[in-house]
Design a protein around this motif. Structure first.
Motif, PDB file in Angstrom:
ATOM      1  N   ALA A  60      57.668 -14.419  62.834  1.00 14.24           N
ATOM      2  CA  ALA A  60      57.353 -15.097  61.572  1.00 14.24           C
ATOM      3  C   ALA A  60      58.643 -15.582  60.938  1.00 14.24           C
ATOM      4  N   VAL A  61      58.481 -16.385  59.907  1.00 11.15           N
ATOM      5  CA  VAL A  61      59.591 -16.674  59.003  1.00 11.15           C
ATOM      6  C   VAL A  61      59.569 -15.605  57.922  1.00 11.15           C
ATOM      7  N   TYR A  62      60.701 -14.981  57.722  1.00 14.98           N
ATOM      8  CA  TYR A  62      60.816 -13.895  56.760  1.00 14.98           C
ATOM      9  C   TYR A  62      61.524 -14.406  55.496  1.00 14.98           C
ATOM     10  N   TYR A  63      60.904 -14.114  54.358  1.00 12.18           N
ATOM     11  CA  TYR A  63      61.415 -14.553  53.065  1.00 12.18           C
ATOM     12  C   TYR A  63      61.740 -13.349  52.190  1.00 12.18           C
ATOM     13  N   CYS A  64      62.835 -13.441  51.456  1.00  8.12           N
ATOM     14  CA  CYS A  64      63.047 -12.454  50.413  1.00  8.12           C
ATOM     15  C   CYS A  64      62.715 -13.096  49.071  1.00  8.12           C
ATOM     16  N   ALA A  65      62.372 -12.257  48.128  1.00  6.02           N
ATOM     17  CA  ALA A  65      61.939 -12.726  46.824  1.00  6.02           C
ATOM     18  C   ALA A  65      62.380 -11.752  45.748  1.00  6.02           C
ATOM     19  N   ALA A  66      62.583 -12.280  44.544  1.00 10.70           N
ATOM     20  CA  ALA A  66      63.014 -11.471  43.405  1.00 10.70           C
ATOM     21  C   ALA A  66      61.952 -11.510  42.312  1.00 10.70           C
ATOM     22  N   ARG A  67      61.740 -10.362  41.711  1.00 11.77           N
ATOM     23  CA  ARG A  67      60.698 -10.204  40.693  1.00 11.77           C
ATOM     24  C   ARG A  67      61.342  -9.764  39.388  1.00 11.77           C
ATOM     25  N   SER A  68      61.085 -10.523  38.316  1.00 12.30           N
ATOM     26  CA  SER A  68      61.692 -10.200  37.024  1.00 12.30           C
ATOM     27  C   SER A  68      60.981  -9.057  36.322  1.00 12.30           C
ATOM     28  N   ALA A  69      59.673  -8.991  36.470  1.00 12.21           N
ATOM     29  CA  ALA A  69      58.904  -7.973  35.759  1.00 12.21           C
ATOM     30  C   ALA A  69      59.198  -6.599  36.336  1.00 12.21           C
ATOM     31  N   SER A  70      58.896  -5.587  35.571  1.00 15.47           N
ATOM     32  CA  SER A  70      59.096  -4.217  36.041  1.00 15.47           C
ATOM     33  C   SER A  70      58.044  -3.863  37.077  1.00 15.47           C
ATOM     34  N   GLY A  71      58.341  -2.852  37.854  1.00 12.76           N
ATOM     35  CA  GLY A  71      57.404  -2.407  38.870  1.00 12.76           C
ATOM     36  C   GLY A  71      57.528  -3.194  40.155  1.00 12.76           C
ATOM     37  N   LEU A  72      56.876  -2.688  41.180  1.00  6.47           N
ATOM     38  CA  LEU A  72      56.892  -3.355  42.478  1.00  6.47           C
ATOM     39  C   LEU A  72      55.705  -4.290  42.579  1.00  6.47           C
ATOM     40  N   GLY A  73      55.852  -5.348  43.354  1.00  7.70           N
ATOM     41  CA  GLY A  73      54.757  -6.273  43.559  1.00  7.70           C
ATOM     42  C   GLY A  73      54.507  -6.475  45.032  1.00  7.70           C
ATOM     43  N   SER A  74      53.253  -6.709  45.380  1.00  6.15           N
ATOM     44  CA  SER A  74      52.899  -6.965  46.778  1.00  6.15           C
ATOM     45  C   SER A  74      52.214  -8.311  46.952  1.00  6.15           C
ATOM     46  N   LYS A  75      52.116  -9.071  45.877  1.00  6.16           N
ATOM     47  CA  LYS A  75      51.522 -10.395  45.933  1.00  6.16           C
ATOM     48  C   LYS A  75      52.615 -11.434  45.708  1.00  6.16           C
ATOM     49  N   ASP A  76      52.521 -12.543  46.413  1.00  8.66           N
ATOM     50  CA  ASP A  76      53.612 -13.515  46.303  1.00  8.66           C
ATOM     51  C   ASP A  76      53.701 -14.103  44.902  1.00  8.66           C
ATOM     52  N   TYR A  77      52.580 -14.194  44.176  1.00  8.12           N
ATOM     53  CA  TYR A  77      52.627 -14.761  42.834  1.00  8.12           C
ATOM     54  C   TYR A  77      53.304 -13.832  41.824  1.00  8.12           C
ATOM     55  N   GLU A  78      53.590 -12.620  42.240  1.00  4.09           N
ATOM     56  CA  GLU A  78      54.274 -11.671  41.357  1.00  4.09           C
ATOM     57  C   GLU A  78      55.795 -11.823  41.418  1.00  4.09           C
ATOM     58  N   TYR A  79      56.270 -12.715  42.258  1.00  2.14           N
ATOM     59  CA  TYR A  79      57.708 -12.920  42.421  1.00  2.14           C
ATOM     60  C   TYR A  79      58.117 -14.274  41.865  1.00  2.14           C
TER      61      TYR A  79
END
Length: 124
Positions: free
Chosen positions: A92-111
């Protein structure tokens, strides 16, 4: 705002290992939770792993648990994905993402911020 650049992808045989890196710009890296996602050809992007701002808390998708491990080094503004026992279905193509809100996210729209991705190909 943060800019993300992934590296470390490549071609590897099944059973092999790779370590992906994601370098972040800016001085506020530790204020973002970080995640890795992947997208295989013809498939939707899927969650792989996430790490809290300090890195003390991590969360991995069941499909990769025990084989792919997320970690981060805030002093180096870098998040890693250590990949071992690789399978062809990890291609696959692997992407990293950063999330401003607190907590962990598992949905792409959370980043909020995304890198451009790095290709990982696992041959059988």
């Amino acid at each position: 705002q943060v800019q993300l650049v992934e590296s470390g992808g490549g071609l590897v045989q099944a059973g092999g290992s790779l370590r992906l890196s994601c370098a972040a710009s800016g001085r506020t890296f530790s204020s973002y939770a970080m995640g890795w996602f992947r997208q295989a050809p013809g498939k939707e992007r899927e969650f792989v792993a996430a790490a809290s701002r300090s890195g003390a808390i991590t969360y991995h998708a069941n499909s990769v648990k025990g084989r792919l491990t997320i970690s981060r080094d805030n002093a180096k503004n870098t998040v890693y994905l250590q990949m071992s026992s690789l399978k062809p279905e990890d291609t696959a193509v692997y992407y990293c993402a950063a999330r401003s809100a607190s907590g962990l996210g598992s949905k792409d729209y959370e980043y909020d911020y995304w890198g451009k991705g790095t290709q990982v190909t696992v041959s059988s």
